[in-house]
Design an enzyme around this catalytic site. Structure first.
Site, PDB file in Angstrom:
ATOM      1  N   LYS B  95       0.876  -1.169   0.000  1.00 13.58           N
ATOM      2  CA  LYS B  95       0.000   0.000   0.000  1.00 13.58           C
ATOM      3  C   LYS B  95       0.913   1.218   0.000  1.00 13.58           C
ATOM      4  O   LYS B  95       1.592   1.500   0.996  1.00 13.58           O
ATOM      5  CB  LYS B  95      -0.918   0.013   1.232  1.00 13.58           C
ATOM      6  CG  LYS B  95      -1.704   1.323   1.316  1.00 13.58           C
ATOM      7  CD  LYS B  95      -2.572   1.446   2.560  1.00 13.58           C
ATOM      8  CE  LYS B  95      -2.978   2.916   2.743  1.00 13.58           C
ATOM      9  NZ  LYS B  95      -3.846   3.118   3.904  1.00 13.58           N
ATOM     10  N   GLY B 156      -8.286   8.921   9.667  1.00 14.27           N
ATOM     11  CA  GLY B 156      -8.650   9.033  11.080  1.00 14.27           C
ATOM     12  C   GLY B 156      -9.680  10.101  11.392  1.00 14.27           C
ATOM     13  O   GLY B 156     -10.057  10.276  12.550  1.00 14.27           O
ATOM     14  N   ALA B 182      -9.668   5.427   3.852  1.00 13.57           N
ATOM     15  CA  ALA B 182      -9.541   6.560   4.776  1.00 13.57           C
ATOM     16  C   ALA B 182     -10.805   7.409   4.858  1.00 13.57           C
ATOM     17  O   ALA B 182     -11.479   7.662   3.856  1.00 13.57           O
ATOM     18  CB  ALA B 182      -8.363   7.471   4.419  1.00 13.57           C
ATOM     19  N   GLY B 183     -11.087   7.835   6.079  1.00 14.33           N
ATOM     20  CA  GLY B 183     -12.180   8.768   6.307  1.00 14.33           C
ATOM     21  C   GLY B 183     -13.471   8.136   6.801  1.00 14.33           C
ATOM     22  O   GLY B 183     -14.372   8.833   7.269  1.00 14.33           O
ATOM     23  N   ALA B 204      -9.484   1.557   9.307  1.00 13.40           N
ATOM     24  CA  ALA B 204      -8.818   1.122  10.534  1.00 13.40           C
ATOM     25  C   ALA B 204      -9.448   1.820  11.735  1.00 13.40           C
ATOM     26  O   ALA B 204     -10.176   1.203  12.513  1.00 13.40           O
ATOM     27  CB  ALA B 204      -7.321   1.403  10.470  1.00 13.40           C
ATOM     28  N   SER B 205      -9.199   3.129  11.851  1.00 14.24           N
ATOM     29  CA  SER B 205      -9.617   3.867  13.039  1.00 14.24           C
ATOM     30  C   SER B 205     -11.097   3.689  13.368  1.00 14.24           C
ATOM     31  O   SER B 205     -11.457   3.596  14.539  1.00 14.24           O
ATOM     32  CB  SER B 205      -9.357   5.363  12.855  1.00 14.24           C
ATOM     33  OG  SER B 205      -8.031   5.578  12.493  1.00 14.24           O
TER      34      SER B 205
END
Lengths: 82, 255
Positions: B95, B156, B182-183, B204-205
């Site tokens: 990645k 995040g 992301a986001g 992830a987050s």
């Protein structure tokens, strides 16, 4: 008596007792015996890689790579991220 | 329902990140609840403590590893990190993440593109984390990346998909899989990404920092599956006014 060799290991000064191969350095750090192919002899996977002065040294070359005075050595592994 | 990268077939369309979990056991439970088959890790200096055991954890769970180049600001750093990852983790998948600044963590388009070109030439299967810019996404695809991964919002931030139209445009023009990366904040964001036509979602987050990581992981897994089904089920067109679903024929009316 052999002269000590000073390298930079992961950003910090590190003294080696004498001529040391990359294989021996890593074996000492991970506390595992490593074969000539660069893999642990217990069959596990190391999950680490080595760069010297910004160039990757592949595991198959570790036993033939002797560290020299002033080498900047980075040993990396996977951590949580992304 | 499956998708493929390099002849590898994946059932789950949820790609997980491992960052942000407060412990490895919480991470393990969340990964299992998510059903993910592909998970990112970062590469850092070995310090001999237990923090390297995310590698052992993923091996134990049988989850394929996608190393990232998180923290790199230049193509040069990203290429070295990718090469180290290939050697350490025995995969040519990467990645590619080349960020512009610490505040936004948004990709630096110029350095990203340079790194992508170099890594493709070096035989990597590049998953390029990119801006939600259709022009840049196309350039990356033309450079040979295997997957284009536009950000929905900053890493995040949990802001969701800020520009759905751009994501839809990227998807409609791409010949390679598009993964929304992301986001994502909650399940509806992940479902939306899939409804916009993305092949998968990377997050992830949203899971690892949720109060109940396992519950959120399961929610994301269902959302991704739901969104994918809906995207291919032929939704009804939007109309300005109502269209009755009950026929008016045979209505009983008072005299």
């Amino acid at each position: 008596m052999t002269d000590t060799i000073t390298i930079t290991l992961n950003g910090e000064r590190h003294a080696l007792a004498g001529p040391t191969t990359a294989k021996d350095l890593i074996s000492g750090i991970v506390d595992k015996e490593i074969g000539a192919d660069g893999s642990p002899i217990d069959g596990s996977r190391l999950g680490i890689a080595l760069a010297v002065d910004g160039e990757v040294i592949r595991r198959g070359q570790w036993s033939g790579f002797t560290l020299a005075e002033g080498h900047s050595v980075d040993i990396v592994t996977a951590v949580q991220g992304g | 329902m499956t998708w493929n990268i390099d002849e590898v077939t994946l059932n789950s369309r949820l790609v997980m990140g491992t960052g942000g979990a407060s412990s490895l056991s919480i991470l393990e439970q969340a990964l299992e609840a998510s059903g993910t088959e592909l998970t990112t890790v970062a590469l850092r200096r070995y310090d001999g403590t237990a923090r390297d055991s995310v590698f052992a954890l993923l091996q134990r769970l049988g989850i394929r590893i996608l190393p990232n180049t998180a923290g790199c600001y230049t193509a040069r750093d990203a290429v070295l990190t990718a090469r180290l990852a290939r050697e350490a983790l025995e995969t040519n998948w990467v990645k590619l993440e080349v960020i512009a600044d610490e505040e936004t963590l948004l990709p630096d388009p110029v350095e990203l593109f340079r790194a992508a070109e170099e890594l493709v030439l070096d035989g990597f299967t590049v998953f390029a984390y990119t801006n939600d810019d259709p022009a840049l996404a196309k350039r990356l695809e033309d450079a040979g990346v295997a997957v284009v991964m536009p950000a929905g919002a900053p890493i995040g931030s949990g802001l969701g998909i800020l520009n759905p139209h751009n994501i839809e445009t990227i998807v409609s023009r791409a010949q390679v899989p598009v993964i929304l990366d992301a986001g994502i904040g909650t399940a509806s964001d992940a479902a939306l990404a899939m409804e916009l036509g993305c092949t998968a979602v990377l997050l992830a987050s949203a899971v690892t920092r949720a109060h109940d990581a396992s519950a959120m992981a399961r929610a994301m897994s269902l959302a991704v599956e739901s969104g994918h089904l809906a995207a291919h089920a032929g939704r009804i067109p939007k109309r300005p006014l109502a269209l009755a679903s009950s026929s008016f024929d045979g209505m009983v009316t008072p005299r």
